[in-house]
Design an enzyme around this catalytic site. Structure first.
Site, PDB file in Angstrom:
ATOM      1  N   ASP A  98      40.868  52.026  38.157  1.00 53.70           N
ATOM      2  CA  ASP A  98      39.673  51.210  38.001  1.00 53.70           C
ATOM      3  C   ASP A  98      40.136  49.956  37.281  1.00 53.70           C
ATOM      4  O   ASP A  98      40.489  50.007  36.095  1.00 53.70           O
ATOM      5  CB  ASP A  98      38.625  51.964  37.177  1.00 53.70           C
ATOM      6  CG  ASP A  98      37.411  51.106  36.819  1.00 53.70           C
ATOM      7  OD1 ASP A  98      37.384  49.917  37.196  1.00 53.70           O
ATOM      8  OD2 ASP A  98      36.498  51.628  36.146  1.00 53.70           O
ATOM      9  N   VAL A  99      40.161  48.826  37.964  1.00 55.34           N
ATOM     10  CA  VAL A  99      40.746  47.613  37.389  1.00 55.34           C
ATOM     11  C   VAL A  99      39.947  47.065  36.215  1.00 55.34           C
ATOM     12  O   VAL A  99      40.434  46.197  35.480  1.00 55.34           O
ATOM     13  CB  VAL A  99      40.929  46.512  38.453  1.00 55.34           C
ATOM     14  CG1 VAL A  99      42.047  46.862  39.420  1.00 55.34           C
ATOM     15  CG2 VAL A  99      39.622  46.221  39.186  1.00 55.34           C
TER      16      VAL A  99
ATOM     17  N   THR B 161      40.032  40.855  56.928  1.00 60.65           N
ATOM     18  CA  THR B 161      40.191  42.057  56.114  1.00 60.65           C
ATOM     19  C   THR B 161      38.932  42.903  56.224  1.00 60.65           C
ATOM     20  O   THR B 161      37.901  42.430  56.712  1.00 60.65           O
ATOM     21  CB  THR B 161      40.401  41.697  54.624  1.00 60.65           C
ATOM     22  OG1 THR B 161      39.194  41.103  54.122  1.00 60.65           O
ATOM     23  CG2 THR B 161      41.558  40.733  54.445  1.00 60.65           C
TER      24      THR B 161
ATOM     25  N   TYR C 127      29.836  36.066  43.197  1.00 62.72           N
ATOM     26  CA  TYR C 127      31.184  35.917  43.743  1.00 62.72           C
ATOM     27  C   TYR C 127      31.775  34.565  43.337  1.00 62.72           C
ATOM     28  O   TYR C 127      32.890  34.484  42.809  1.00 62.72           O
ATOM     29  CB  TYR C 127      31.158  36.058  45.261  1.00 62.72           C
ATOM     30  CG  TYR C 127      32.530  36.047  45.905  1.00 62.72           C
ATOM     31  CD1 TYR C 127      33.374  37.142  45.787  1.00 62.72           C
ATOM     32  CD2 TYR C 127      32.983  34.944  46.634  1.00 62.72           C
ATOM     33  CE1 TYR C 127      34.640  37.141  46.368  1.00 62.72           C
ATOM     34  CE2 TYR C 127      34.235  34.932  47.221  1.00 62.72           C
ATOM     35  CZ  TYR C 127      35.059  36.036  47.089  1.00 62.72           C
ATOM     36  OH  TYR C 127      36.306  36.028  47.659  1.00 62.72           O
TER      37      TYR C 127
END
Length: 244
Positions: free
Chosen positions: A60-61, A185, A150
């Site tokens: 988990d970053v 992606t 974002y």
């Protein structure tokens, strides 16, 4: 001899997409790589495909303890850390009115807090070694406006990159940001989006979206000694989208 022979890298969000492409190219260029991701199944499979020079760690970053584990794993397995690629990230296609506080905190933690934590813990090892390269994957929405949440976090990544570059330069550590445009992606192929992506591609000066490997080549450059005098800078991979 490859561009990264003898170097060790940590790449977050490396189970698939751009992160997996970065890892594949790095290993082809001689590096040893610690791949991290929450997706353990895909991450283990990707590491297996890449061979003995790849190790996967479920991470988990946004977790400080997980970052400590990742750094410890890299040092235990490979004895050094030369490169960090903060690649993990998420996005929401929601308006300002629809983004909940929970949504906002989630995107902040994954896109922004993770970069701070990664630099904090990895740079400590790089400082001891007297060298290193940190590549923070932002976005063209770290340069121009886009979706709320974002855009905010990707601008922050750009700012953190510059602040860290100035602080870490005298330790021999370079810090740069990469700003991809529209890349093929899983993130952009969510649901029935192919027609919309194809239509948007027509607005890009190069008339197409990019493949992940095209971003990986920029990341490779920044990780390598070829970029020995580049730090605190933005490197754009967007087919000319932000040139207009």
């Amino acid at each position: 001899m490859g561009k990264l022979t003898g170097k060790v890298a940590i790449i977050t969000g490396a189970a698939q997409g751009m992160g997996a492409a970065h890892a594949k190219l790095f290993i082809a260029e001689g590096a040893k790589v610690v791949l991290t991701d929450l997706n353990e199944t895909e991450g283990q499979e990707t590491a297996k495909q890449l061979g003995d020079n790849a190790v996967f760690v479920k991470q988990d970053v946004a977790s400080e303890s997980d970052w400590q584990t990742v750094v410890k794993t890299a040092m235990t397995h490979f004895g050094q850390i030369d490169i960090l690629v903060n690649n993990a990230g998420i996005t929401y296609a929601k308006s300002l009115f629809d983004v909940s506080t929970e949504d906002y905190l989630k995107i902040f933690k994954i896109n922004q807090l993770s970069v701070f934590l990664g630099m904090k813990y990895v740079a400590a090892e790089m400082k001891n070694a007297g060298h290193g390269s940190i590549i923070n994957v932002s976005s063209i929405n770290g340069l121009v406006g886009g979706a709320i949440g974002y855009t905010d976090t990707k601008f922050a990544v750009r700012g953190m990159t510059k602040a860290a570059a100035l602080e870490l330069a005298h330790y021999g550590i370079r810090v740069n940001s990469v700003h991809p445009g529209v890349i093929s992606t899983p993130m952009i192929h969510q649901g029935d989006t192919d027609d919309a992506v194809a239509q948007f591609a027509k607005t890009i000066p190069l008339q197409r979206i990019a493949e992940p490997e095209e971003v990986s080549k920029m990341v490779l450059y920044l990780a390598s000694d070829d970029a020995s005098y580049s730090t605190g800078a933005e490197f754009v991979v967007d087919g000319g989208l932000t040139a207009e």
